[in-house]
Motif scaffolding. Structure first.
Motif, PDB file in Angstrom:
ATOM      1  N   TYR A   1       9.046  -5.140  -3.403  1.00  0.00           N
ATOM      2  CA  TYR A   1       7.820  -4.673  -4.073  1.00  0.00           C
ATOM      3  C   TYR A   1       8.129  -3.465  -4.931  1.00  0.00           C
ATOM      4  CZ  TYR A   1       5.851  -7.753  -0.642  1.00  0.00           C
ATOM      5  OH  TYR A   1       5.574  -8.857   0.100  1.00  0.00           O
ATOM      6  N   PRO A   2       7.451  -3.334  -6.057  1.00  0.00           N
ATOM      7  CA  PRO A   2       6.484  -4.250  -6.644  1.00  0.00           C
ATOM      8  C   PRO A   2       7.175  -5.522  -7.145  1.00  0.00           C
ATOM      9  CG  PRO A   2       6.973  -2.498  -8.186  1.00  0.00           C
ATOM     10  CD  PRO A   2       7.699  -2.169  -6.929  1.00  0.00           C
ATOM     11  N   ALA A   3       6.388  -6.580  -7.226  1.00  0.00           N
ATOM     12  CA  ALA A   3       6.880  -7.855  -7.749  1.00  0.00           C
ATOM     13  C   ALA A   3       5.920  -8.335  -8.838  1.00  0.00           C
ATOM     14  CB  ALA A   3       6.977  -8.886  -6.635  1.00  0.00           C
TER      15      ALA A   3
ATOM     16  N   ARG B   1       3.815   2.926  -7.148  1.00  0.00           N
ATOM     17  CA  ARG B   1       3.117   4.046  -7.803  1.00  0.00           C
ATOM     18  C   ARG B   1       3.845   4.469  -9.073  1.00  0.00           C
ATOM     19  NH1 ARG B   1       2.165   5.211  -2.387  1.00  0.00           N
ATOM     20  NH2 ARG B   1       3.971   6.574  -2.193  1.00  0.00           N
ATOM     21  N   THR B   2       5.172   4.499  -9.015  1.00  0.00           N
ATOM     22  CA  THR B   2       5.956   4.878 -10.186  1.00  0.00           C
ATOM     23  C   THR B   2       5.750   3.888 -11.329  1.00  0.00           C
ATOM     24  OG1 THR B   2       7.623   5.946  -8.814  1.00  0.00           O
ATOM     25  CG2 THR B   2       8.297   5.323 -11.032  1.00  0.00           C
ATOM     26  N   LEU B   3       5.728   2.603 -11.022  1.00  0.00           N
ATOM     27  CA  LEU B   3       5.509   1.574 -12.037  1.00  0.00           C
ATOM     28  C   LEU B   3       4.180   1.790 -12.756  1.00  0.00           C
ATOM     29  CD1 LEU B   3       6.686  -1.105 -13.224  1.00  0.00           C
ATOM     30  CD2 LEU B   3       5.291  -2.285 -11.531  1.00  0.00           C
ATOM     31  N   PHE B   4       3.143   2.093 -11.996  1.00  0.00           N
ATOM     32  CA  PHE B   4       1.819   2.312 -12.598  1.00  0.00           C
ATOM     33  C   PHE B   4       1.753   3.625 -13.364  1.00  0.00           C
ATOM     34  CE2 PHE B   4       0.720  -1.146  -9.868  1.00  0.00           C
ATOM     35  CZ  PHE B   4      -0.257  -1.811 -10.587  1.00  0.00           C
TER      36      PHE B   4
ATOM     37  N   ARG C   1       0.810  -1.225   0.000  1.00  0.00           N
ATOM     38  CA  ARG C   1       0.000   0.000   0.000  1.00  0.00           C
ATOM     39  C   ARG C   1       0.841   1.273   0.000  1.00  0.00           C
ATOM     40  NH1 ARG C   1      -4.059  -2.793   3.634  1.00  0.00           N
ATOM     41  NH2 ARG C   1      -5.614  -3.471   2.129  1.00  0.00           N
ATOM     42  N   GLU C   2       1.863   1.330   0.795  1.00  0.00           N
ATOM     43  CA  GLU C   2       2.695   2.534   0.908  1.00  0.00           C
ATOM     44  C   GLU C   2       4.019   2.331   0.181  1.00  0.00           C
ATOM     45  OE1 GLU C   2       1.473   5.326   2.208  1.00  0.00           O
ATOM     46  OE2 GLU C   2      -0.379   4.239   2.607  1.00  0.00           O
TER      47      GLU C   2
ATOM     48  N   ARG D   1       0.136  -6.932  -0.774  1.00  0.00           N
ATOM     49  CA  ARG D   1       0.776  -7.827   0.192  1.00  0.00           C
ATOM     50  C   ARG D   1      -0.104  -7.989   1.428  1.00  0.00           C
ATOM     51  NH1 ARG D   1       3.420  -7.280   4.869  1.00  0.00           N
ATOM     52  NH2 ARG D   1       3.337  -5.025   4.740  1.00  0.00           N
ATOM     53  N   GLU D   2      -0.795  -6.934   1.788  1.00  0.00           N
ATOM     54  CA  GLU D   2      -1.617  -6.953   2.990  1.00  0.00           C
ATOM     55  C   GLU D   2      -2.865  -7.833   2.854  1.00  0.00           C
ATOM     56  OE1 GLU D   2       0.828  -3.281   2.708  1.00  0.00           O
ATOM     57  OE2 GLU D   2      -0.613  -4.174   1.340  1.00  0.00           O
TER      58      GLU D   2
END
Length: 128
Positions: free
Chosen positions: A95-97, A53-56, A47-48, A80-81
């Motif tokens: 993450y991200p994975a 966020r950069t990947l998206f 989440r954090e 993950r949560e």
């Protein structure tokens, strides 16, 4: 002139509307993958996570990535949560994975961790 402006606005909206349609749960992606006989493209995020966020904001907005992911896979975003996925199969500490799974939950590729640019993603996942 008004028709030309309307056409430009419409074309612009269509170009920007090209996005990946993500599944929100592993179960729905798995069902779709089995029905369509396509691999599941899993993006596991936290989440954090600034890198997530950069990947998206970058890679997953690339026109070729959108086309490839949409045409060749059943894409799903998992956090993950949320423990509603096969944790033992998609285990990672980074993450991200990114993972590619068969419709029968067999690991095909991954994990690919961190920010991946469009060209690298195309080569790593799709051999393009």
């Amino acid at each position: 002139m008004i028709r030309f402006a309307a056409a430009v606005i419409l074309l612009s909206a269509l170009v920007h509307a090209q996005t990946i349609r993500w599944h929100g749960s592993f179960e729905s992606a798995l069902k779709a993958a089995q029905k369509l006989q396509k691999p599941i493209f899993v993006v596991l995020v936290e989440r954090e996570c600034p890198d997530c966020r950069t990947l998206f904001a970058t890679t997953f907005r690339d026109e070729n990535v959108v086309r490839l992911v949409s045409a060749k896979t059943v894409p799903v975003i998992l956090t993950r949560e949320n423990e509603d996925y096969p944790i033992e199969l998609l285990y990672t500490l980074a993450y991200p994975a990114l993972f590619l799974l068969s419709p029968h939950e067999v690991l095909l590729k991954g994990p690919i961790c961190g920010i991946v640019d469009a060209k690298s993603l195309e080569k790593e996942l799709f051999d393009e």
